[in-house]
Structure formats: structure tokens, C-alpha cells
Design a protein around this motif. Sequence first.
Motif, mmCIF file in Angstrom:
data_model
loop_
_atom_site.group_PDB
_atom_site.id
_atom_site.type_symbol
_atom_site.label_atom_id
_atom_site.label_comp_id
_atom_site.label_asym_id
_atom_site.label_seq_id
_atom_site.Cartn_x
_atom_site.Cartn_y
_atom_site.Cartn_z
ATOM 1 N N UNK A 75 -33.714 -4.807 44.156
ATOM 2 C CA UNK A 75 -32.530 -5.581 43.778
ATOM 3 C C UNK A 75 -32.998 -6.694 42.852
ATOM 4 N N UNK A 76 -32.213 -6.932 41.813
ATOM 5 C CA UNK A 76 -32.566 -8.051 40.944
ATOM 6 C C UNK A 76 -31.319 -8.680 40.345
ATOM 7 N N UNK A 77 -31.514 -9.891 39.905
ATOM 8 C CA UNK A 77 -30.438 -10.635 39.258
ATOM 9 C C UNK A 77 -31.018 -11.774 38.456
ATOM 10 N N UNK A 78 -30.118 -12.545 37.860
ATOM 11 C CA UNK A 78 -30.523 -13.633 36.984
ATOM 12 C C UNK A 78 -29.312 -14.533 36.770
ATOM 13 N N UNK A 79 -29.539 -15.670 36.188
ATOM 14 C CA UNK A 79 -28.432 -16.560 35.866
ATOM 15 C C UNK A 79 -27.741 -16.033 34.613
ATOM 16 N N UNK A 80 -26.441 -15.847 34.723
ATOM 17 C CA UNK A 80 -25.674 -15.393 33.576
ATOM 18 C C UNK A 80 -25.414 -16.534 32.613
ATOM 19 N N UNK A 81 -25.604 -16.268 31.331
ATOM 20 C CA UNK A 81 -25.380 -17.276 30.299
ATOM 21 C C UNK A 81 -24.698 -16.627 29.096
ATOM 22 N N UNK A 82 -23.985 -17.420 28.299
ATOM 23 C CA UNK A 82 -23.380 -16.873 27.085
ATOM 24 C C UNK A 82 -24.437 -16.182 26.220
ATOM 25 N N UNK A 83 -24.017 -15.084 25.608
ATOM 26 C CA UNK A 83 -24.917 -14.299 24.772
ATOM 27 C C UNK A 83 -25.425 -13.041 25.470
ATOM 28 N N UNK A 84 -25.261 -12.963 26.785
ATOM 29 C CA UNK A 84 -25.624 -11.762 27.520
ATOM 30 C C UNK A 84 -24.388 -10.850 27.538
ATOM 31 N N UNK A 85 -24.593 -9.572 27.253
ATOM 32 C CA UNK A 85 -23.474 -8.651 27.072
ATOM 33 C C UNK A 85 -22.535 -8.634 28.274
ATOM 34 N N UNK A 86 -23.054 -8.346 29.474
ATOM 35 C CA UNK A 86 -22.199 -8.252 30.666
ATOM 36 C C UNK A 86 -21.459 -9.562 30.881
ATOM 37 N N UNK A 87 -22.181 -10.652 30.807
ATOM 38 C CA UNK A 87 -21.589 -11.978 31.032
ATOM 39 C C UNK A 87 -20.413 -12.220 30.075
ATOM 40 N N UNK A 88 -20.627 -11.971 28.794
ATOM 41 C CA UNK A 88 -19.583 -12.249 27.796
ATOM 42 C C UNK A 88 -18.372 -11.332 27.961
ATOM 43 N N UNK A 89 -18.608 -10.051 28.219
ATOM 44 C CA UNK A 89 -17.509 -9.092 28.385
ATOM 45 C C UNK A 89 -16.676 -9.449 29.617
ATOM 46 N N UNK A 90 -17.346 -9.729 30.721
ATOM 47 C CA UNK A 90 -16.628 -10.037 31.959
ATOM 48 C C UNK A 90 -15.938 -11.393 31.860
ATOM 49 N N UNK A 91 -16.581 -12.373 31.253
ATOM 50 C CA UNK A 91 -15.953 -13.688 31.091
ATOM 51 C C UNK A 91 -14.642 -13.570 30.309
ATOM 52 N N UNK A 92 -14.654 -12.818 29.206
ATOM 53 C CA UNK A 92 -13.416 -12.640 28.413
ATOM 54 C C UNK A 92 -12.324 -11.964 29.248
ATOM 55 N N UNK A 93 -12.714 -10.949 29.994
ATOM 56 C CA UNK A 93 -11.724 -10.238 30.815
ATOM 57 C C UNK A 93 -11.165 -11.150 31.910
ATOM 58 N N UNK A 94 -12.022 -11.941 32.528
ATOM 59 C CA UNK A 94 -11.547 -12.881 33.556
ATOM 60 C C UNK A 94 -10.654 -13.957 32.952
ATOM 61 N N UNK A 103 -11.950 -18.395 35.363
ATOM 62 C CA UNK A 103 -13.081 -17.625 34.827
ATOM 63 C C UNK A 103 -14.338 -18.478 34.806
ATOM 64 N N UNK A 104 -14.208 -19.727 34.378
ATOM 65 C CA UNK A 104 -15.368 -20.622 34.350
ATOM 66 C C UNK A 104 -15.850 -20.951 35.761
ATOM 67 N N UNK A 105 -14.924 -21.072 36.704
ATOM 68 C CA UNK A 105 -15.326 -21.346 38.088
ATOM 69 C C UNK A 105 -16.213 -20.220 38.617
ATOM 70 N N UNK A 106 -15.916 -18.986 38.241
ATOM 71 C CA UNK A 106 -16.705 -17.859 38.717
ATOM 72 C C UNK A 106 -17.970 -17.625 37.898
ATOM 73 N N UNK A 107 -17.870 -17.724 36.572
ATOM 74 C CA UNK A 107 -19.007 -17.341 35.720
ATOM 75 C C UNK A 107 -19.701 -18.499 35.027
ATOM 76 N N UNK A 108 -19.175 -19.717 35.169
ATOM 77 C CA UNK A 108 -19.759 -20.863 34.474
ATOM 78 C C UNK A 108 -21.160 -21.217 34.946
ATOM 79 N N UNK A 109 -21.473 -20.942 36.193
ATOM 80 C CA UNK A 109 -22.806 -21.201 36.749
ATOM 81 C C UNK A 109 -23.017 -20.165 37.842
#
Length: 190
Positions: A75-94, A103-109
Motif C-alpha cells: 500500500x502506498x500514498x502521498x500528499x496530493x498537490x496541484x499538478x498531479x493528474x489524479x489530484x487535479x482531475x478529482x479536485x475539478x470534479x469535486x 472540494x478544498x476541505x477534502x483535497x486541500x491538504x
Amino acid sequence: MIEFRGVGPAGFTERLETVISIYTAAMNPPADQIAGRKTIMRNHGTYPYFRCYFAELRDSSPQLPTSERQIVGFAYGFRGVPGQWWHDVVLRALQDELGPEAANAWLGFAFELAEIHVHPDYQGKGIGRAMIRTLCAGRPERSAVLSTHDQPTAARHLYASMGFTDLLTKFVFPGGYEEYAIAGRPLPLP
């Protein structure tokens, strides 16, 4: 006995062939997607605050070198930040679905749980749950988020039992065709 061993990007990349074999056994992807998945995973290892755990099978023999331990899950993960494909796609959809503030409450940090896989021979033994708990322990982010197939799978049941709630359902990533659920939960895990 199963033990969890944390590795950084170098240790992850060193065992990438094993990781891919577990991913393939667990997910049964089309053969033509495996090379691309391997490239994506290698790239994930470069993301900020990357963390990975291997679930390793230990027998009763004396201490085996880590290179000889059988990995049965990862299992792995990382901090999501702008510029990462998954992060940006999901942030726009949220943002479109829930509004910018939610959306920022969930993906902002957020800590993005990118991959959680257990070899089919070892599924149903609590390894996935333990890996998620270990992976999320002590994280400073305010939430953990992930995507999973939007079907009544064992993985979907596991995430719900750990308090992950659906943020989006029937979500299709650009260029894809399968429906996913985007789920999240506040950190820390209990």
C-alpha cells in the motif's frame, strides 16, 4: 506471520516487479496496461511525502534478509498537490459537484491512498485494513482520499467499514470507461 515494512521511493522502485505482480494478480488488468501502470507507479514514488508499506510473510526460520522476504501485499500514498493528474482531475470534479469550499476541505491538504493491493491468496485476512491503518498513522494531513471501482467489491466494503464516505460516484476518469467512486475520510483514523 505478516509484518509490515515501510520503504521510501528507492526501496519501492527496487521491488517494483514484485509490486506489479501483486497488482496484476489482484486486479487482473489487460496485459497492454501493465507497462503503463508500472510507469505511473514509478512516478508516484517521486511525489511529496511518499510512503509505502509492504506486507511481508515471515516464517519461523531465522531472520531473512529483506530481499528474501515474500511480499504478499503493498500500500502506498502521498500528499496530493496541484499538478498531479489524479489530484487535479478529482479536485475539478469535486468543485463541480460539491463546490470549491467542500472540494478544498477534502483535497486541500489530503493524503492520497494511491494503491492498496493484497495478493488473492492472502485476501480476507485483515492485511488490507492493517496496511491502511499503518499507512495513515501519524499523517499530518486532514483527510485521506482514494478512488475505487464503483461496484460492491470487498475493497469498497473495507473502505466503508473504515469510515470512508463516497464523495463522488459513477465517476469516469478522462480517457477511461470504468465507473469509480471517490471516497474520503478525516484523519486521523481511530
